[in-house]
Structure formats: structure tokens, C-alpha cells
Scaffold this motif. Structure first.
Motif, PDB file in Angstrom:
ATOM      1  N   LEU A 401       0.823  -1.206   0.000  1.00 16.53           N
ATOM      2  CA  LEU A 401       0.000   0.000   0.000  1.00 16.53           C
ATOM      3  C   LEU A 401       0.861   1.262   0.000  1.00 16.53           C
ATOM      4  O   LEU A 401       0.525   2.256  -0.640  1.00 16.53           O
ATOM      5  N   ILE A 402       1.988   1.206   0.693  1.00 19.18           N
ATOM      6  CA  ILE A 402       2.914   2.343   0.679  1.00 19.18           C
ATOM      7  C   ILE A 402       3.513   2.500  -0.717  1.00 19.18           C
ATOM      8  O   ILE A 402       3.584   3.588  -1.272  1.00 19.18           O
ATOM      9  N   GLY A 403       3.927   1.357  -1.302  1.00 22.00           N
ATOM     10  CA  GLY A 403       4.514   1.399  -2.637  1.00 22.00           C
ATOM     11  C   GLY A 403       3.538   1.821  -3.704  1.00 22.00           C
ATOM     12  O   GLY A 403       3.921   2.389  -4.728  1.00 22.00           O
ATOM     13  N   ALA A 404       2.241   1.544  -3.483  1.00 20.41           N
ATOM     14  CA  ALA A 404       1.231   1.859  -4.493  1.00 20.41           C
ATOM     15  C   ALA A 404       1.088   3.358  -4.710  1.00 20.41           C
ATOM     16  O   ALA A 404       0.580   3.796  -5.734  1.00 20.41           O
ATOM     17  N   LYS A 405       1.533   4.168  -3.741  1.00 24.80           N
ATOM     18  CA  LYS A 405       1.450   5.623  -3.907  1.00 24.80           C
ATOM     19  C   LYS A 405       2.473   6.126  -4.925  1.00 24.80           C
ATOM     20  O   LYS A 405       2.411   7.248  -5.382  1.00 24.80           O
ATOM     21  N   ASN A 406       3.458   5.284  -5.225  1.00 25.18           N
ATOM     22  CA  ASN A 406       4.485   5.637  -6.180  1.00 25.18           C
ATOM     23  C   ASN A 406       4.546   4.534  -7.226  1.00 25.18           C
ATOM     24  O   ASN A 406       4.787   3.375  -6.895  1.00 25.18           O
ATOM     25  N   GLN A 407       4.320   4.895  -8.502  1.00 26.10           N
ATOM     26  CA  GLN A 407       4.235   3.880  -9.549  1.00 26.10           C
ATOM     27  C   GLN A 407       5.512   3.065  -9.656  1.00 26.10           C
ATOM     28  O   GLN A 407       5.471   1.851  -9.815  1.00 26.10           O
ATOM     29  N   GLU A 408       6.659   3.725  -9.539  1.00 22.14           N
ATOM     30  CA  GLU A 408       7.919   3.002  -9.644  1.00 22.14           C
ATOM     31  C   GLU A 408       8.089   2.026  -8.496  1.00 22.14           C
ATOM     32  O   GLU A 408       8.509   0.875  -8.694  1.00 22.14           O
ATOM     33  N   ALA A 409       7.739   2.427  -7.274  1.00 17.79           N
ATOM     34  CA  ALA A 409       7.872   1.550  -6.116  1.00 17.79           C
ATOM     35  C   ALA A 409       6.961   0.339  -6.247  1.00 17.79           C
ATOM     36  O   ALA A 409       7.352  -0.793  -5.958  1.00 17.79           O
ATOM     37  N   PHE A 410       5.718   0.579  -6.677  1.00 17.88           N
ATOM     38  CA  PHE A 410       4.783  -0.535  -6.824  1.00 17.88           C
ATOM     39  C   PHE A 410       5.243  -1.480  -7.932  1.00 17.88           C
ATOM     40  O   PHE A 410       5.147  -2.705  -7.794  1.00 17.88           O
ATOM     41  N   THR A 411       5.761  -0.934  -9.030  1.00 15.33           N
ATOM     42  CA  THR A 411       6.267  -1.775 -10.117  1.00 15.33           C
ATOM     43  C   THR A 411       7.444  -2.609  -9.643  1.00 15.33           C
ATOM     44  O   THR A 411       7.590  -3.787 -10.017  1.00 15.33           O
ATOM     45  N   LEU A 412       8.297  -2.033  -8.821  1.00 15.88           N
ATOM     46  CA  LEU A 412       9.426  -2.786  -8.273  1.00 15.88           C
ATOM     47  C   LEU A 412       8.943  -3.994  -7.479  1.00 15.88           C
ATOM     48  O   LEU A 412       9.486  -5.100  -7.611  1.00 15.88           O
ATOM     49  N   LEU A 413       7.935  -3.797  -6.627  1.00 19.61           N
ATOM     50  CA  LEU A 413       7.395  -4.914  -5.857  1.00 19.61           C
ATOM     51  C   LEU A 413       6.895  -6.016  -6.777  1.00 19.61           C
ATOM     52  O   LEU A 413       7.130  -7.210  -6.543  1.00 19.61           O
ATOM     53  N   GLN A 414       6.197  -5.621  -7.841  1.00 21.17           N
ATOM     54  CA  GLN A 414       5.673  -6.593  -8.789  1.00 21.17           C
ATOM     55  C   GLN A 414       6.800  -7.357  -9.481  1.00 21.17           C
ATOM     56  O   GLN A 414       6.754  -8.589  -9.593  1.00 21.17           O
ATOM     57  N   LYS A 475      17.364   4.493 -15.201  1.00 20.07           N
ATOM     58  CA  LYS A 475      17.167   3.102 -15.615  1.00 20.07           C
ATOM     59  C   LYS A 475      18.191   2.173 -14.966  1.00 20.07           C
ATOM     60  O   LYS A 475      17.845   1.081 -14.518  1.00 20.07           O
ATOM     61  N   TRP A 476      19.460   2.613 -14.895  1.00 18.80           N
ATOM     62  CA  TRP A 476      20.469   1.715 -14.351  1.00 18.80           C
ATOM     63  C   TRP A 476      20.300   1.527 -12.846  1.00 18.80           C
ATOM     64  O   TRP A 476      20.531   0.432 -12.316  1.00 18.80           O
ATOM     65  N   LYS A 477      19.830   2.578 -12.135  1.00 24.41           N
ATOM     66  CA  LYS A 477      19.574   2.430 -10.707  1.00 24.41           C
ATOM     67  C   LYS A 477      18.374   1.508 -10.470  1.00 24.41           C
ATOM     68  O   LYS A 477      18.371   0.705  -9.534  1.00 24.41           O
ATOM     69  N   TYR A 478      17.362   1.641 -11.317  1.00 25.12           N
ATOM     70  CA  TYR A 478      16.190   0.762 -11.230  1.00 25.12           C
ATOM     71  C   TYR A 478      16.611  -0.692 -11.411  1.00 25.12           C
ATOM     72  O   TYR A 478      16.236  -1.571 -10.624  1.00 25.12           O
ATOM     73  N   SER A 479      17.415  -0.955 -12.458  1.00 24.51           N
ATOM     74  CA  SER A 479      17.867  -2.318 -12.735  1.00 24.51           C
ATOM     75  C   SER A 479      18.732  -2.850 -11.599  1.00 24.51           C
ATOM     76  O   SER A 479      18.634  -4.027 -11.217  1.00 24.51           O
ATOM     77  N   LEU A 480      19.577  -1.970 -11.051  1.00 28.61           N
ATOM     78  CA  LEU A 480      20.452  -2.382  -9.955  1.00 28.61           C
ATOM     79  C   LEU A 480      19.633  -2.747  -8.715  1.00 28.61           C
ATOM     80  O   LEU A 480      19.952  -3.717  -8.007  1.00 28.61           O
ATOM     81  N   LYS A 481      18.568  -1.979  -8.442  1.00 28.31           N
ATOM     82  CA  LYS A 481      17.697  -2.288  -7.304  1.00 28.31           C
ATOM     83  C   LYS A 481      17.113  -3.692  -7.431  1.00 28.31           C
ATOM     84  O   LYS A 481      17.098  -4.472  -6.470  1.00 28.31           O
ATOM     85  N   ILE A 482      16.621  -4.009  -8.611  1.00 29.15           N
ATOM     86  CA  ILE A 482      16.006  -5.316  -8.819  1.00 29.15           C
ATOM     87  C   ILE A 482      17.026  -6.425  -8.604  1.00 29.15           C
ATOM     88  O   ILE A 482      16.793  -7.390  -7.870  1.00 29.15           O
ATOM     89  N   ALA A 483      18.194  -6.287  -9.251  1.00 31.47           N
ATOM     90  CA  ALA A 483      19.213  -7.330  -9.161  1.00 31.47           C
ATOM     91  C   ALA A 483      19.710  -7.517  -7.730  1.00 31.47           C
ATOM     92  O   ALA A 483      19.835  -8.650  -7.239  1.00 31.47           O
ATOM     93  N   LEU A 484      19.985  -6.406  -7.029  1.00 34.50           N
ATOM     94  CA  LEU A 484      20.525  -6.508  -5.670  1.00 34.50           C
ATOM     95  C   LEU A 484      19.512  -7.111  -4.707  1.00 34.50           C
ATOM     96  O   LEU A 484      19.874  -7.932  -3.844  1.00 34.50           O
ATOM     97  N   VAL A 485      18.241  -6.716  -4.836  1.00 31.95           N
ATOM     98  CA  VAL A 485      17.223  -7.260  -3.932  1.00 31.95           C
ATOM     99  C   VAL A 485      17.027  -8.761  -4.179  1.00 31.95           C
ATOM    100  O   VAL A 485      16.969  -9.554  -3.229  1.00 31.95           O
ATOM    101  N   VAL A 486      16.951  -9.162  -5.437  1.00 27.99           N
ATOM    102  CA  VAL A 486      16.761 -10.582  -5.755  1.00 27.99           C
ATOM    103  C   VAL A 486      17.932 -11.414  -5.242  1.00 27.99           C
ATOM    104  O   VAL A 486      17.742 -12.456  -4.598  1.00 27.99           O
TER     105      VAL A 486
END
Length: 507
Positions: A401-414, A475-486
Motif C-alpha cells: 500500500l505504501i509502494g502503491a502511492k508511487n508507480q515506480e515503487a509498486f512496479t518494483l514490488l511486482q 534506468k540503471w539504478k532501477y535495474s540495480l535495485k532489482i538485481a541486488l534485492v533478488v
């Protein structure tokens, strides 16, 4: 009992080919994909003696309806519509390279190992406890994130159903939190009562899903006959352009829309004759699911162009336009939206119950504390695992619900959730390819070729998951977030596994 086909049984099928019945055909397909018997896999009772305490509630009809509910995901129709008239070719490629191999691999593995826990147990028996635990960990994480969206999805659909004046429902923090608590409590109750109740929830959701899709598929033909739709071709064969966008759409259509057959296998210990019935349920439902996706996408395109599609609610959007000719778009679209909401509520309830079984079975295997394996005295359901899952789901829903307020945050969760699921699927297709020969799990060469194709498609999806699909600051920070979290979350899972091993060895 775990029945593994012997050469004598295979010859028997071949010798009776001149007088074969449809039932024999269905029996022979899953048997044919198996190879030599595995002397280390004797019976379900030998591998999972605790499973005899579970209630076997699911028959073949329940399994088939559950497959439909799990595999058909409404929002992926919108993803497919983005491909325009080339969607049929992309669907056919997805079915050939991923859907059919997945169905046969799951049928093959479940035939050999019809065990509560499904893919977790298959990976554990093929590659050892460590990899099995990580597979369960990734499935559990994916399902937890998916289930945690239930309040957001429910309030959004209700707001759509009742029009602009109800838009506040989807954005009220207090209502979202209250809905989370109420809906998660409901899922916990159904899970506690067991599949004697849960199967009716999933059956209802599945039946209404097929009903709505059936209405959607018929509607363009009705309009074409009345002359309100000048031309309608439900099966256009148009080659897609060779672009990164087409590749991205293909990977999402393939993995997002067509995965899920292995989820129902988690309930093998609560199914009647699981080795036979699960394979049959897949063979019955796979052609129907493929047809619904292809014809449903064509029907939506008859009313909505790819650039105007609402990827969140493509089916209600198309139905409202289709019914609009008759002046009843509002009421019928509202009904359709609420019935599709029923699909989500029922599927999330099934997801929740399946997720409580993974800690249960891991407890049986001494990979988690035995606390997770305690069964309810009356309903024979993993009561402590249900309580744990409920608490985690409620906490995760707050994060969503917190992430849903920000499209990028919610997309990251997905994306994190789907990437976890993709890693588990890499293990699914690795089993027939790389399991040691002495395990007796490897299928015939032709199925290994199919598994290799599906492995490649899944790997493509996982790799493309690091690319953003919405506008992002970097874009590169977004990709890095996904890779590091996984990677970080899987490292955490490995540490939990090793800590448990050390405690067991020292205790």
C-alpha cells in the motif's frame, strides 16, 4: 501410492494400440514421458509419512477448475493486446515453447513424485535440500507479495464498478488498511477450514472466469452478425516486428500468463489419486486455457485498440464498449467487473492456502522448526503455518500500500515477485535436464528438448525483468535495485537454511 511406469507397462500401452480407448490415451501420455523406475522413490507414504494425516479433498474436477483459476490472469490479456494483430503468432509461439513443455514437465514430475509441496519436493529430491529450500523460498516470497495486493485490487475494482463517484474507495488509507485486515482474515479462515471449503471457493471463481470470458469471446461474433462490427477475424496471422518491445511483450505473455500448473501440485497430499488426476487435469484444461487466451485477446482487440487499452482492466473495458451499443454498458460492465474481482479473491485465497503448505512440508523435512507442521486437530490444516502466513501477508500488504502511492515503487514490488517466481521455474525445467541419471527422474529426449526451450524462455523473462516498463528517474539504478534485492533475498534464504542445518547438526 507413487506409481512409476515400468517397461512392461509401456509395452502394454503400445501393444493395445488397435483397441485403445480415450481413457487409455490419457493414462499413457504421462506414463510415456517417464523413463526408468527410480528405486529410491518407493511410495508417497515412504517419502512423506506425515501426509497420511492430511484429508484428501480434491478430485479431478476440483484440480481442473483450480488450474483454470490459477493460470488465467485477467490483466495479461491487456499485455497481449499491446502486440496488436500479431498476438496470435506470439501466443502460438508461447504455447509451443513454454506452455506445452511446462504442462508435460509438471505432469511427468508429479507422476513420479505426487508429493505435498510440489515443486519444492521435486527440486529437493533432484538436487538436494539446499536448492529445494531456495525454490520453496522463492515461491513463498512471490506468493506472499501477490497475496498482499488483495486490498489494493479489491478496492480498485470496486471503485471501477461503481463509477467516478466511488473513486475515493481506492485511495482511502483507512479503508485500504481495513480491507487488508478483513480480506487476509478471510483467507486465513478458509485456509484453516481446509480444502473441503477452499475447493468451493476456487471452483466458484473458476466457473465465473470461464463464463465472463465466454461472453467476451462471443460478443464480437454477435456484433459482426448485426453489422455493428464491419469485419472480425478472431485468428489473424500477422508476424510481429523484431523489436525489443515485441520481445518484452512476448516474455510477459509467455511467463506471466501461461505459468502456474505446478501450484496445484502443492496440494498433492490432499488430492485423490494425485499422480493420475493432476496429469489428467492438465491435459483437460491446457487446450481450453490456450483457446481462452487467444480468442479473448482477439475479442478485446475488436473493441479496443492497442494504444487505448487499459492494461489493468482490459476485459471490463472491452465488455463496456461491447454492451454500450445496447445502452446497458454501465450496469453490465459493473457486474462484469465484480465477477472479475471474484476471480482475484478466489485465486488469492488459493494462493494463500498453497503458501501455508510449503513451511508445513519443510518442517516435515527438518528444514524448518516442527512448529510449522502442527496440524489443526479437527480440520488437519497447518494452523501455525497459517497464522505465520497471515501475519507476514498483513505486514507485506502495508508495504504494498505504501509502494502503491508511487508507480515506480509498486512496479518494483511486482517485478521482484515475478522474478522470484522465474527463478523457481528455472529450477522446474532444470530438473528434467540436469537431475542425476541415477535419480530416475529424467524423461525422454523429446521432453528434455521441450524443457530446454521453456528454460530459455524463462531465463529471457528473468533477464528482461531488470528493464523498467514505466518511466523511472534512472534506468540503471532501477535495474540495480532489482538485481541486488533478488540476489540479497536469496542470500538471506540460504543463510536461513544454513542456520537451520547447523542447529540440526548440533542438536
Amino acid at each position: 501410492m507413487l506409481v512409476i511406469p515400468t517397461p512392461e507397462r509401456t509395452r502394454g500401452v503400445a501393444e493395445s494400440r488397435f483397441s485403445i480407448t480415450p481413457s487409455q490415451i490419457l493414462d499413457s501420455i504421462p506414463k510415456a514421458v517417464a523413463t526408468a523406475p527410480n528405486p529410491s522413490l518407493k511410495t508417497v507414504e515412504a517419502l512423506q509419512p506425515h501426509s497420511t494425516a492430511l484429508r484428501r479433498e480434491l478430485g479431478i474436477a476440483d484440480l481442473a477448475l483450480a488450474q483454470i483459476l490459477i493460470v488465467i490472469v485477467p490483466e495479461f490479456f491487456g499485455t497481449a493486446v499491446k502486440a496488436g494483430p500479431s498476438h496470435v503468432v506470439l501466443w502460438l509461439l508461447a504455447i509451443l515453447l513454454f506452455f506445452i513443455p511446462q504442462a508435460l514437465v509438471v505432469a511427468h514430475l508429479n507422476r513420479l513424485m505426487p508429493l505435498e509441496g510440489g515443486l519444492y519436493e521435486w527440486a529437493r529430491l533432484a538436487f538436494g535440500d539446499g536448492l529445494g529450500f531456495l525454490v520453496a523460498w522463492n515461491i513463498w516470497l512471490d506468493t506472499t507479495v501477490q497475496v498482499s495486493q488483495i486490498a489494493l485490487v479489491a478496492t480498485t475494482y470496486i471503485a471501477y464498478a461503481f463509477g467516478p463517484n466511488a473513486a475515493w474507495i481506492a485511495s482511502s488509507p483507512g479503508l485500504l488498511v481495513g480491507a487488508s485486515i478483513l480480506l487476509i482474515a478471510g483467507m486465513m479462515l478458509v485456509a484453516r477450514l481446509g480444502l473441503s471449503v477452499g475447493k468451493w471457493v476456487s471452483n466458484t471463481g473458476s466457473i465465473f472466469t470461464v463464463l465472463i470470458l465466454g461472453i467476451l469471446i462471443v460478443m464480437p461474433f454477435f456484433h459482426a452478425r448485426r453489422g455493428t462490427l464491419p469485419h472480425y477475424n478472431p485468428l489473424p496471422l500477422v508476424l510481429p516486428p523484431l523489436t525489443l518491445f515485441s520481445l518484452s511483450v512476448f516474455s510477459k505473455m509467455t511467463f506471466g500468463a501461461l505459468s502456474g500448473f505446478e501450484i496445484v501440485a502443492i496440494f498433492a497430499g490432499e488430492s485423490r489419486n494425485p499422480g493420475r488426476n493432476l496429469a489428467r487435469s492438465i491435459l483437460f484444461t491446457a487446450p481450453l486455457i490456450a483457446l481462452l487466451y487467444i480468442l479473448g485477446t482477439s475479442a478485446i482487440l475488436a473493441f479496443v485498440s492497442p494504444d487505448a487499452i487499459d492494461v489493468i482492466g482490459p476485459i471490463p473495458q472491452a465488455l463496456s464498449r461491447g454492451f454500450g451499443v445496447f445502452g446497458v454498458a454501465g450496469p453490465l460492465a459493473s457486474i462484469a467487473i465484480l465477477l472479475l474481482l471474484l476471480n482475484y479473491l478466489c485465486s488469492y485465497t488459493l494462493y494463500f492456502s498453497s503458501n501455508t503448505r510449503l513451511p508445513l512440508v519443510a518442517g516435515w523435512d527438518y528444514l524448518l522448526p516442527s512448529w510449522f507442521s502442527v496440524l489443526h486437530a479437527r480440520y488437519r490444516t497447518p494452523i501455525n503455518s497459517i497464522l505465520f502466513m497471515g501475519g507476514v501477508a498483513l505486514a507485506a500488504s502495508t508495504a504494498v500500500l505504501i509502494g502503491a502511492k508511487n508507480q515506480e515503487a509498486f512496479t518494483l514490488l511486482q517485478i521482484w515477485a515475478w522474478t522470484f517466481y522465474g527463478l523457481a521455474y528455472l529450477a522446474l525445467f532444470a530438473i528434467p535436464l540436469f537431475a542425476p541419471k541415477q535419480k530416475g527422474i529424467r524423461p525422454a529426449l523429446w521432453l528434455r528438448v521441450g524443457a530446454a526451450a521453456a528454460f530459455a524462455v524463462t531465463l529471457l523473462f528473468v533477464l528482461l525483468s531488470v528493464l523498467p516498463v514505466v518511466p523511472v528517474a534512472s534506468k540503471w539504478k532501477y535495474s540495480l535495485k532489482i538485481a541486488l534485492v533478488v540476489l540479497g533475498v536469496n542470500l538471506l534464504g540460504w543463510m536461513i537454511y544454513r542456520a537451520g542445518q547447523r542447529k540440526t547438526e548440533g542438536g
